[in-house]
Design an enzyme around this catalytic site. Structure first.
Site, PDB file in Angstrom:
ATOM      1  CG  ASP A  14       3.407   3.679 -10.035  1.00 44.15           C
ATOM      2  OD1 ASP A  14       3.541   4.805 -10.552  1.00 44.15           O
ATOM      3  OD2 ASP A  14       3.395   3.506  -8.802  1.00 44.15           O
ATOM      4  CG  ASP A  52       7.016   3.488  -6.775  1.00 43.65           C
ATOM      5  OD1 ASP A  52       6.610   4.472  -6.117  1.00 43.65           O
ATOM      6  OD2 ASP A  52       7.327   2.398  -6.251  1.00 43.65           O
ATOM      7  CG  HIS A  54      11.161   3.926  -4.245  1.00 50.17           C
ATOM      8  ND1 HIS A  54      10.369   4.863  -3.617  1.00 50.17           N
ATOM      9  CD2 HIS A  54      10.332   2.882  -4.525  1.00 50.17           C
ATOM     10  CE1 HIS A  54       9.136   4.390  -3.514  1.00 50.17           C
ATOM     11  NE2 HIS A  54       9.076   3.203  -4.067  1.00 50.17           N
ATOM     12  CG  HIS A  87       9.584  -1.429  -5.247  1.00 49.34           C
ATOM     13  ND1 HIS A  87       9.578  -1.482  -3.867  1.00 49.34           N
ATOM     14  CD2 HIS A  87       8.826  -0.345  -5.576  1.00 49.34           C
ATOM     15  CE1 HIS A  87       8.842  -0.500  -3.398  1.00 49.34           C
ATOM     16  NE2 HIS A  87       8.374   0.223  -4.407  1.00 49.34           N
ATOM     17  CE  LYS A 112       3.377   6.700  -7.790  1.00 45.47           C
ATOM     18  NZ  LYS A 112       3.862   5.577  -6.964  1.00 45.47           N
ATOM     19  CB  CYS A 157       0.403   3.318  -6.881  1.00 42.83           C
ATOM     20  SG  CYS A 157       1.861   3.259  -5.800  1.00 42.83           S
TER      21      CYS A 157
HETATM   22  C1  VGL Z   1       3.409   0.515  -5.388  1.00 41.84           C
HETATM   23  C2  VGL Z   1       4.004  -0.640  -3.492  1.00 41.84           C
HETATM   24  C3  VGL Z   1       5.144   0.109  -3.359  1.00 41.84           C
HETATM   25  C4  VGL Z   1       2.445   0.705  -6.511  1.00 41.84           C
HETATM   26  C5  VGL Z   1       4.546   1.285  -5.263  1.00 41.84           C
HETATM   27  O1  VGL Z   1       2.828   1.257  -7.553  1.00 41.84           O
HETATM   28  O2  VGL Z   1       1.270   0.293  -6.348  1.00 41.84           O
HETATM   29  N1  VGL Z   1       3.147  -0.444  -4.490  1.00 41.84           N
HETATM   30  N2  VGL Z   1       5.403   1.068  -4.257  1.00 41.84           N
HETATM   31 ZN    ZN Z   2       7.314   1.980  -4.238  1.00 43.57          ZN
END
Ligand code: VGL
Ligand code: ZN
Length: 211
Positions: A14, A52, A54, A87, A112, A157
């Site tokens: 990420d 990440d 979404h 995000h 993901k 993550c």
């Molecule tokens: C993450 C919070 C929400 C991460 C992803 O990549 O650590 N943290 N989504």
């Molecule tokens: Zn996230």
């Protein structure tokens, strides 16, 4: 004496604009991991990134729960879910990898967090462990036995990806100067390191590989 990296994969978790300074869910000094990860990439033949990714109606976004703010909790997929700012929305600049991160040797990108009904911190499974991203089979089919984890965020993550890697039987290393915590609570990053150590994750610095 440099480590033997046979049957080893570098996992880059990420490293996306929204988790970097100026992003929607910025990890303070998160950008400092980028040159370290780029140097590490020179030493690995097998590199995989997670992203990440979404949909805008994702259940982890405070904006999708009336009256709720980031940092508050709801129930999602039967689990207690901390709420985040919007995000890493699919198609947005915040979801893109940082432009300084070199993707040239990546074998695959595992996305993901695409199911709005459940969050997904680990690169292997969603938080309810209902769906498998395929990362474990992908690594196993390539004969990978050792996984070296880097990226953001150390207390979310990176932590859950490392715990799953251990539970799946990979020898798992966390490269501590190639990760940074979001630290909603100031101790979260340090607590994550302790928890990972107890679970059997080996903490190393990048110099163990680079020198
Ligand atoms: C993450 C919070 C929400 C991460 C992803 O990549 O650590 N943290 N989504
Ligand atoms: Zn996230």
């Amino acid at each position: 004496m440099a480590m033997n990296l046979k049957n080893s994969a570098l996992l880059i978790v990420d490293v996306q604009n929204d988790f970097l300074p100026g992003g929607a869910l910025a990890v303070s000094r998160g950008d400092e991991v980028i040159p370290v990860i780029n140097s590490l990439q020179e030493k690995f033949n097998f590199i995989v990134a997670t992203q990440d990714f979404h949909p805008s109606d994702h259940g982890s976004f405070a904006a999708n729960h009336e009256g709720k703010k980031p940092g508050e909790f709801v129930e999602l997929a039967g689990l207690s879910q901390i709420l985040w700012p919007v995000h890493c929305v699919q198609g947005s600049a915040g979801a893109e990898f940082h432009e300084d991160l070199n993707p040239i040797k990546w074998q695959a990108i595992f996305q993901k967090g695409k199911n709005p009904e459940v969050d997904s911190y680990s690169g292997f499974f969603d938080n309810a462990r209902r769906e498998d991203t395929g990362l474990s089979d992908f690594l196993q089919n390539e004969g990978i036995m050792n996984v070296f984890v880097t990226g953001l965020a150390q207390d979310y993550c990176v932590k859950y990806t490392s715990l799953d890697a251990i539970s799946l039987g990979f020898k798992t290393y966390l490269i501590t100067d190639a990760t940074k915590a979001v630290n909603l609570n100031p101790e979260d990053g340090d607590n994550a390191l302790e928890e990972l150590k107890k679970a059997g994750v080996i903490l190393i610095e990048s110099t163990a590989i680079l020198d």
